[in-house]
Design a protein around this motif. Structure first.
Motif, PDB file in Angstrom:
ATOM      1  N   MET A  50       0.838  -1.199   0.000  1.00  0.00           N
ATOM      2  CA  MET A  50       0.000   0.000   0.000  1.00  0.00           C
ATOM      3  C   MET A  50       0.872   1.249   0.000  1.00  0.00           C
ATOM      4  SD  MET A  50      -2.887   1.365  -0.263  1.00  0.00           S
ATOM      5  CE  MET A  50      -3.872  -0.119  -0.201  1.00  0.00           C
ATOM      6  N   GLN A  51       1.939   1.229   0.767  1.00  0.00           N
ATOM      7  CA  GLN A  51       2.852   2.374   0.814  1.00  0.00           C
ATOM      8  C   GLN A  51       3.406   2.660  -0.584  1.00  0.00           C
ATOM      9  OE1 GLN A  51       3.659   4.470   3.392  1.00  0.00           O
ATOM     10  NE2 GLN A  51       4.723   5.610   1.803  1.00  0.00           N
ATOM     11  N   ARG A  52       3.743   1.621  -1.302  1.00  0.00           N
ATOM     12  CA  ARG A  52       4.268   1.788  -2.662  1.00  0.00           C
ATOM     13  C   ARG A  52       3.208   2.384  -3.587  1.00  0.00           C
ATOM     14  NH1 ARG A  52       7.668  -2.756  -6.027  1.00  0.00           N
ATOM     15  NH2 ARG A  52       8.419  -1.303  -7.595  1.00  0.00           N
ATOM     16  N   ALA A  53       1.977   1.935  -3.446  1.00  0.00           N
ATOM     17  CA  ALA A  53       0.877   2.478  -4.258  1.00  0.00           C
ATOM     18  C   ALA A  53       0.667   3.962  -3.952  1.00  0.00           C
ATOM     19  CB  ALA A  53      -0.410   1.694  -4.002  1.00  0.00           C
ATOM     20  N   LEU A  54       0.705   4.320  -2.685  1.00  0.00           N
ATOM     21  CA  LEU A  54       0.516   5.718  -2.300  1.00  0.00           C
ATOM     22  C   LEU A  54       1.684   6.584  -2.764  1.00  0.00           C
ATOM     23  CD1 LEU A  54      -1.008   5.186   1.258  1.00  0.00           C
ATOM     24  CD2 LEU A  54      -2.211   5.830  -0.843  1.00  0.00           C
ATOM     25  N   SER A  55       2.884   6.035  -2.723  1.00  0.00           N
ATOM     26  CA  SER A  55       4.044   6.766  -3.242  1.00  0.00           C
ATOM     27  C   SER A  55       3.890   7.037  -4.730  1.00  0.00           C
ATOM     28  CB  SER A  55       5.340   5.982  -2.991  1.00  0.00           C
ATOM     29  OG  SER A  55       5.604   5.914  -1.622  1.00  0.00           O
ATOM     30  N   ASP A  56       3.330   6.060  -5.457  1.00  0.00           N
ATOM     31  CA  ASP A  56       3.064   6.240  -6.882  1.00  0.00           C
ATOM     32  C   ASP A  56       2.061   7.373  -7.092  1.00  0.00           C
ATOM     33  OD1 ASP A  56       3.211   5.374  -9.732  1.00  0.00           O
ATOM     34  OD2 ASP A  56       1.112   4.837  -9.377  1.00  0.00           O
ATOM     35  N   LEU A  57       0.995   7.381  -6.314  1.00  0.00           N
ATOM     36  CA  LEU A  57      -0.012   8.445  -6.432  1.00  0.00           C
ATOM     37  C   LEU A  57       0.583   9.809  -6.101  1.00  0.00           C
ATOM     38  CD1 LEU A  57      -3.004   6.568  -4.827  1.00  0.00           C
ATOM     39  CD2 LEU A  57      -2.911   7.417  -7.184  1.00  0.00           C
ATOM     40  N   GLU A  58       1.476   9.838  -5.116  1.00  0.00           N
ATOM     41  CA  GLU A  58       2.123  11.099  -4.756  1.00  0.00           C
ATOM     42  C   GLU A  58       3.030  11.577  -5.891  1.00  0.00           C
ATOM     43  OE1 GLU A  58       4.406  13.177  -1.004  1.00  0.00           O
ATOM     44  OE2 GLU A  58       4.409  10.992  -1.149  1.00  0.00           O
ATOM     45  N   SER A  59       3.760  10.661  -6.520  1.00  0.00           N
ATOM     46  CA  SER A  59       4.642  11.049  -7.625  1.00  0.00           C
ATOM     47  C   SER A  59       3.837  11.553  -8.824  1.00  0.00           C
ATOM     48  CB  SER A  59       5.555   9.888  -8.026  1.00  0.00           C
ATOM     49  OG  SER A  59       4.825   8.889  -8.703  1.00  0.00           O
ATOM     50  N   ARG A  60       2.591  11.098  -8.946  1.00  0.00           N
ATOM     51  CA  ARG A  60       1.705  11.554 -10.028  1.00  0.00           C
ATOM     52  C   ARG A  60       0.975  12.838  -9.659  1.00  0.00           C
ATOM     53  NH1 ARG A  60      -1.676   6.356 -10.654  1.00  0.00           N
ATOM     54  NH2 ARG A  60      -3.061   7.770 -11.746  1.00  0.00           N
ATOM     55  N   GLY A  61       1.196  13.344  -8.448  1.00  0.00           N
ATOM     56  CA  GLY A  61       0.597  14.604  -8.020  1.00  0.00           C
ATOM     57  C   GLY A  61      -0.841  14.509  -7.572  1.00  0.00           C
ATOM     58  N   LEU A  62      -1.330  13.281  -7.311  1.00  0.00           N
ATOM     59  CA  LEU A  62      -2.732  13.120  -6.926  1.00  0.00           C
ATOM     60  C   LEU A  62      -2.952  13.164  -5.422  1.00  0.00           C
ATOM     61  CD1 LEU A  62      -3.889  10.447  -9.511  1.00  0.00           C
ATOM     62  CD2 LEU A  62      -4.362  12.904  -9.498  1.00  0.00           C
ATOM     63  N   ILE A  63      -1.916  12.886  -4.639  1.00  0.00           N
ATOM     64  CA  ILE A  63      -2.055  12.992  -3.186  1.00  0.00           C
ATOM     65  C   ILE A  63      -0.858  13.743  -2.627  1.00  0.00           C
ATOM     66  CG2 ILE A  63      -3.435  10.889  -2.980  1.00  0.00           C
ATOM     67  CD1 ILE A  63      -0.986   9.494  -1.795  1.00  0.00           C
ATOM     68  N   ASP A  64      -1.055  14.295  -1.452  1.00  0.00           N
ATOM     69  CA  ASP A  64      -0.005  14.999  -0.724  1.00  0.00           C
ATOM     70  C   ASP A  64       0.210  14.289   0.601  1.00  0.00           C
ATOM     71  OD1 ASP A  64       0.206  17.135  -2.655  1.00  0.00           O
ATOM     72  OD2 ASP A  64      -1.644  17.971  -1.814  1.00  0.00           O
ATOM     73  N   THR A  65       1.465  14.202   1.008  1.00  0.00           N
ATOM     74  CA  THR A  65       1.801  13.580   2.286  1.00  0.00           C
ATOM     75  C   THR A  65       2.199  14.672   3.266  1.00  0.00           C
ATOM     76  OG1 THR A  65       2.559  11.561   1.204  1.00  0.00           O
ATOM     77  CG2 THR A  65       3.334  11.938   3.441  1.00  0.00           C
ATOM     78  N   HIS A  66       1.609  14.615   4.449  1.00  0.00           N
ATOM     79  CA  HIS A  66       1.905  15.571   5.516  1.00  0.00           C
ATOM     80  C   HIS A  66       2.485  14.778   6.677  1.00  0.00           C
ATOM     81  CE1 HIS A  66      -0.668  18.198   3.145  1.00  0.00           C
ATOM     82  NE2 HIS A  66      -1.552  17.210   3.131  1.00  0.00           N
ATOM     83  N   ARG A  67       3.663  15.136   7.093  1.00  0.00           N
ATOM     84  CA  ARG A  67       4.399  14.350   8.104  1.00  0.00           C
ATOM     85  C   ARG A  67       3.557  13.965   9.320  1.00  0.00           C
ATOM     86  NH1 ARG A  67       9.696  13.632   7.120  1.00  0.00           N
ATOM     87  NH2 ARG A  67      10.706  15.129   5.754  1.00  0.00           N
ATOM     88  N   THR A  68       2.815  14.902   9.844  1.00  0.00           N
ATOM     89  CA  THR A  68       2.065  14.606  11.069  1.00  0.00           C
ATOM     90  C   THR A  68       0.573  14.409  10.831  1.00  0.00           C
ATOM     91  OG1 THR A  68       1.818  16.966  11.510  1.00  0.00           O
ATOM     92  CG2 THR A  68       3.703  15.859  12.524  1.00  0.00           C
ATOM     93  N   ALA A  69       0.104  14.713   9.638  1.00  0.00           N
ATOM     94  CA  ALA A  69      -1.345  14.677   9.401  1.00  0.00           C
ATOM     95  C   ALA A  69      -1.763  13.631   8.372  1.00  0.00           C
ATOM     96  CB  ALA A  69      -1.821  16.056   8.965  1.00  0.00           C
ATOM     97  N   GLY A  70      -0.886  12.722   7.989  1.00  0.00           N
ATOM     98  CA  GLY A  70      -1.261  11.680   7.040  1.00  0.00           C
ATOM     99  C   GLY A  70      -1.260  12.179   5.604  1.00  0.00           C
ATOM    100  N   ARG A  71      -2.159  11.622   4.822  1.00  0.00           N
ATOM    101  CA  ARG A  71      -2.222  11.952   3.391  1.00  0.00           C
ATOM    102  C   ARG A  71      -3.582  12.543   3.040  1.00  0.00           C
ATOM    103  NH1 ARG A  71       0.894   7.478   3.830  1.00  0.00           N
ATOM    104  NH2 ARG A  71       2.838   7.508   2.670  1.00  0.00           N
ATOM    105  N   THR A  72      -3.533  13.475   2.092  1.00  0.00           N
ATOM    106  CA  THR A  72      -4.755  14.073   1.580  1.00  0.00           C
ATOM    107  C   THR A  72      -4.736  14.033   0.059  1.00  0.00           C
ATOM    108  OG1 THR A  72      -3.785  16.293   1.566  1.00  0.00           O
ATOM    109  CG2 THR A  72      -5.049  15.674   3.524  1.00  0.00           C
TER     110      THR A  72
END
Length: 128
Positions: A50-72
Motif C-alpha cells: 500500500m505504501q508503494r501504491a501511495l508513493s506512486d499516487l504522490e509522484s503523479r501529483g494526486l495525493i499529498d503527504t503531511h508528516r504529522t497529518a497523514g495523506r490528503t
C-alpha cells in the motif's frame, strides 16, 4: 477487496483504483485518505504494498503527504483533470487498438462510435 490480475504489479493496480476514486471524486480534492494500515486492510494487502501504491499516487501529483497529518487528496484540480485526461486517452488508445483487428481505420472507428452515441442519445430522448 478487489480482484488483482497478473497483468501488472499489485501496487500499480491499487494506485490505479485509488486514482480512479480521486478522479471520480469518491475521494474529493482536499479530503483525508485513510491510514496506510486501514487501506492495506481494505485491499487485503501488505502495508508495504500500500505504501508503494501511495508513493506512486504522490509522484503523479494526486495525493499529498503531511508528516504529522497523514495523506490528503491534492487540491490541485488541474493535476486531477490532467490525470483523468491521460487515463481516458490511454483507455481510448487501447480500445481502438483492440478493434483494429477487424480492419477498420481509426477514422472508421470514430465514425462508428459517433453514430452509436448519437443513436443512443436519440433512444434516450424517445424512451426506447
Amino acid at each position: 477487496m478487489i480482484q488483482f490480475t497478473a497483468s501488472s504489479p499489485i501496487y500499480t493496480q491499487i494506485s490505479e483504483r485509488i486514482g480512479m476514486q480521486i478522479m471520480t471524486a469518491e475521494y474529493p480534492a482536499g479530503s483525508d485518505l485513510p491510514s496506510v494500515r486501514d487501506l492495506a486492510a481494505d485491499f487485503g494487502v501488505n502495508p508495504n504494498t500500500m505504501q508503494r501504491a501511495l508513493s506512486d499516487l504522490e509522484s503523479r501529483g494526486l495525493i499529498d503527504t503531511h508528516r504529522t497529518a497523514g495523506r490528503t487528496v491534492t487540491e490541485d484540480q488541474q493535476a486531477i483533470d490532467q490525470a483523468k485526461q491521460q487515463l481516458v486517452k490511454r483507455r481510448a488508445e487501447e480500445f481502438i487498438e483492440s478493434l483494429k483487428v477487424f480492419g477498420y481505420s481509426t477514422d472508421d472507428l470514430a465514425d462508428i462510435i459517433r453514430h452509436s452515441h448519437e443513436e443512443g442519445e436519440r433512444n434516450e430522448h424517445t424512451g426506447s
